[in-house]
Design a protein around this motif. Structure first.
Motif, PDB file in Angstrom:
ATOM      1  N   ARG A   7      27.761  24.733 -16.467  1.00 48.42           N
ATOM      2  CA  ARG A   7      28.046  23.898 -17.640  1.00 48.42           C
ATOM      3  C   ARG A   7      29.411  24.255 -18.233  1.00 48.42           C
ATOM      4  N   ASP A   8      29.723  25.572 -18.352  1.00 47.77           N
ATOM      5  CA  ASP A   8      31.010  25.994 -18.908  1.00 47.77           C
ATOM      6  C   ASP A   8      32.180  25.546 -18.030  1.00 47.77           C
ATOM      7  N   ALA A   9      32.030  25.656 -16.723  1.00 47.02           N
ATOM      8  CA  ALA A   9      33.107  25.247 -15.813  1.00 47.02           C
ATOM      9  C   ALA A   9      33.314  23.733 -15.874  1.00 47.02           C
ATOM     10  N   ARG A  10      32.228  22.993 -15.951  1.00 43.03           N
ATOM     11  CA  ARG A  10      32.349  21.528 -16.091  1.00 43.03           C
ATOM     12  C   ARG A  10      33.045  21.170 -17.397  1.00 43.03           C
ATOM     13  N   ALA A  11      32.709  21.879 -18.462  1.00 40.64           N
ATOM     14  CA  ALA A  11      33.335  21.613 -19.765  1.00 40.64           C
ATOM     15  C   ALA A  11      34.841  21.842 -19.695  1.00 40.64           C
ATOM     16  N   ILE A  12      35.264  22.858 -18.956  1.00 39.25           N
ATOM     17  CA  ILE A  12      36.692  23.132 -18.808  1.00 39.25           C
ATOM     18  C   ILE A  12      37.375  21.978 -18.084  1.00 39.25           C
ATOM     19  N   VAL A  13      36.738  21.457 -17.039  1.00 41.46           N
ATOM     20  CA  VAL A  13      37.312  20.334 -16.288  1.00 41.46           C
ATOM     21  C   VAL A  13      37.345  19.073 -17.159  1.00 41.46           C
ATOM     22  N   VAL A  14      36.290  18.840 -17.916  1.00 36.98           N
ATOM     23  CA  VAL A  14      36.257  17.684 -18.821  1.00 36.98           C
ATOM     24  C   VAL A  14      37.338  17.827 -19.897  1.00 36.98           C
ATOM     25  N   ASP A  15      37.493  19.041 -20.440  1.00 37.12           N
ATOM     26  CA  ASP A  15      38.544  19.286 -21.434  1.00 37.12           C
ATOM     27  C   ASP A  15      39.933  19.079 -20.828  1.00 37.12           C
ATOM     28  N   ALA A  16      40.094  19.454 -19.556  1.00 35.86           N
ATOM     29  CA  ALA A  16      41.383  19.242 -18.878  1.00 35.86           C
ATOM     30  C   ALA A  16      41.701  17.753 -18.807  1.00 35.86           C
ATOM     31  N   GLN A  17      40.691  16.960 -18.484  1.00 35.39           N
ATOM     32  CA  GLN A  17      40.894  15.512 -18.430  1.00 35.39           C
ATOM     33  C   GLN A  17      41.241  14.971 -19.820  1.00 35.39           C
ATOM     34  N   ALA A  18      40.539  15.436 -20.832  1.00 38.18           N
ATOM     35  CA  ALA A  18      40.801  14.984 -22.196  1.00 38.18           C
ATOM     36  C   ALA A  18      42.213  15.361 -22.628  1.00 38.18           C
ATOM     37  N   ARG A  19      42.632  16.570 -22.306  1.00 40.53           N
ATOM     38  CA  ARG A  19      43.983  17.022 -22.678  1.00 40.53           C
ATOM     39  C   ARG A  19      45.039  16.187 -21.966  1.00 40.53           C
ATOM     40  N   ALA A  20      44.829  15.904 -20.695  1.00 43.14           N
ATOM     41  CA  ALA A  20      45.780  15.071 -19.943  1.00 43.14           C
ATOM     42  C   ALA A  20      45.882  13.690 -20.585  1.00 43.14           C
ATOM     43  N   ALA A  21      44.758  13.119 -20.979  1.00 44.67           N
ATOM     44  CA  ALA A  21      44.756  11.800 -21.623  1.00 44.67           C
ATOM     45  C   ALA A  21      45.473  11.850 -22.971  1.00 44.67           C
ATOM     46  N   GLU A  22      45.226  12.920 -23.741  1.00 40.04           N
ATOM     47  CA  GLU A  22      45.841  13.061 -25.067  1.00 40.04           C
ATOM     48  C   GLU A  22      47.351  13.039 -25.005  1.00 40.04           C
ATOM     49  N   ILE A  23      47.910  13.696 -23.986  1.00 42.02           N
ATOM     50  CA  ILE A  23      49.368  13.787 -23.913  1.00 42.02           C
ATOM     51  C   ILE A  23      49.970  12.740 -22.980  1.00 42.02           C
ATOM     52  N   GLY A  24      49.136  11.850 -22.478  1.00 38.20           N
ATOM     53  CA  GLY A  24      49.638  10.746 -21.666  1.00 38.20           C
ATOM     54  C   GLY A  24      50.021  11.120 -20.251  1.00 38.20           C
ATOM     55  N   SER A  25      49.426  12.173 -19.727  1.00 41.98           N
ATOM     56  CA  SER A  25      49.729  12.584 -18.356  1.00 41.98           C
ATOM     57  C   SER A  25      49.063  11.639 -17.363  1.00 41.98           C
ATOM     58  N   ALA A  26      49.776  11.345 -16.299  1.00 36.84           N
ATOM     59  CA  ALA A  26      49.242  10.470 -15.260  1.00 36.84           C
ATOM     60  C   ALA A  26      48.274  11.228 -14.358  1.00 36.84           C
ATOM     61  N   ARG A  27      48.368  12.566 -14.336  1.00 33.27           N
ATOM     62  CA  ARG A  27      47.524  13.388 -13.467  1.00 33.27           C
ATOM     63  C   ARG A  27      47.112  14.667 -14.189  1.00 33.27           C
ATOM     64  N   ILE A  28      45.999  15.238 -13.746  1.00 32.46           N
ATOM     65  CA  ILE A  28      45.506  16.513 -14.266  1.00 32.46           C
ATOM     66  C   ILE A  28      46.095  17.624 -13.405  1.00 32.46           C
ATOM     67  N   ASP A  29      46.788  18.558 -14.047  1.00 33.25           N
ATOM     68  CA  ASP A  29      47.411  19.662 -13.311  1.00 33.25           C
ATOM     69  C   ASP A  29      46.762  20.987 -13.723  1.00 33.25           C
ATOM     70  N   PRO A  30      47.144  22.088 -13.070  1.00 36.77           N
ATOM     71  CA  PRO A  30      46.543  23.379 -13.415  1.00 36.77           C
ATOM     72  C   PRO A  30      46.736  23.797 -14.875  1.00 36.77           C
ATOM     73  N   LEU A  31      47.849  23.395 -15.503  1.00 36.95           N
ATOM     74  CA  LEU A  31      48.013  23.715 -16.922  1.00 36.95           C
ATOM     75  C   LEU A  31      46.959  23.016 -17.774  1.00 36.95           C
ATOM     76  N   HIS A  32      46.566  21.807 -17.382  1.00 37.17           N
ATOM     77  CA  HIS A  32      45.481  21.131 -18.107  1.00 37.17           C
ATOM     78  C   HIS A  32      44.178  21.912 -17.942  1.00 37.17           C
ATOM     79  N   LEU A  33      43.927  22.407 -16.724  1.00 37.95           N
ATOM     80  CA  LEU A  33      42.723  23.219 -16.502  1.00 37.95           C
ATOM     81  C   LEU A  33      42.752  24.471 -17.372  1.00 37.95           C
ATOM     82  N   LEU A  34      43.901  25.133 -17.417  1.00 41.78           N
ATOM     83  CA  LEU A  34      44.027  26.327 -18.249  1.00 41.78           C
ATOM     84  C   LEU A  34      43.861  25.975 -19.723  1.00 41.78           C
TER      85      LEU A  34
END
Length: 177
Positions: A7-34
């Motif tokens: 569940r925690d690992a999935r939340a990190i991936v979901v948060d990465a997607q949300a962060r990428a969307a927030e800043i208008g990124s076209a792709r999810i990169d390792p910084l989004h995961l971090l």
């Protein structure tokens, strides 16, 4: 592979997607995961390594503002007489704040694909789990992968005095009880 994620690992991936969307990124990169670790309540494994979520977020923003350049990249360019801070300042004067931050996506919400580097991070997290003997992929395996693979995420962790051996020791300590 995602069926193995905790569940925690999935939340990190979901948060990465949300962060990428927030800043208008076209792709999810390792910084989004971090960044997903930086948003984690209580800090999780990073807190055990002496790093607060706000430290992670601030360091990611510093690197992203420079277009993903690490301190070693900046230092190498300085050796050639190139002042990256000055370049960032001029670009932002001409194109607005955070112009080099990697936005430029369509601004649409929905599916955002992973970069090749982010996919490699997810694959490496599986390898880290198997190396430890786990049948699941947790936040610890994602952090091990981020620390192990060269790139801006590993550079951010290094700036925070976190490297692969330090994460491995923390994981082993956590497993031992």
């Amino acid at each position: 592979m995602f069926e193995r994620f905790t569940r925690d690992a999935r939340a990190i991936v979901v948060d990465a997607q949300a962060r990428a969307a927030e800043i208008g990124s076209a792709r999810i990169d390792p910084l989004h995961l971090l960044a997903g670790f930086g948003r984690k309540q209580g800090g999780g494994l990073l807190a055990g390594l002496g790093v607060s979520p706000s430290d992670v977020t601030a360091e990611i923003e510093r690197v992203r503002r420079r277009g993903g350049m690490s301190d070693s990249d900046v230092e190498a360019l300085a050796g050639f007489g190139i002042d990256v801070g000055q370049i960032v300042e001029r670009v932002e004067q001409a194109h607005g704040p955070w112009a080099l931050a990697g936005g430029g996506g369509s601004g649409k919400r929905g599916h955002i694909p992973f970069t090749a580097e982010a996919k490699k991070t997810l694959e490496t997290s599986l390898g880290e789990a198997l190396d430890i003997g786990d049948k699941f992929i947790g936040e610890e395996h994602l952090l091990l992968a981020l620390a192990a693979l060269p790139g801006p995420a590993a550079d951010v962790l290094a700036q925070l005095d976190i490297d692969h051996p330090a994460v491995r020791r923390a994981v082993q300590t956590r497993k031992a009880g």
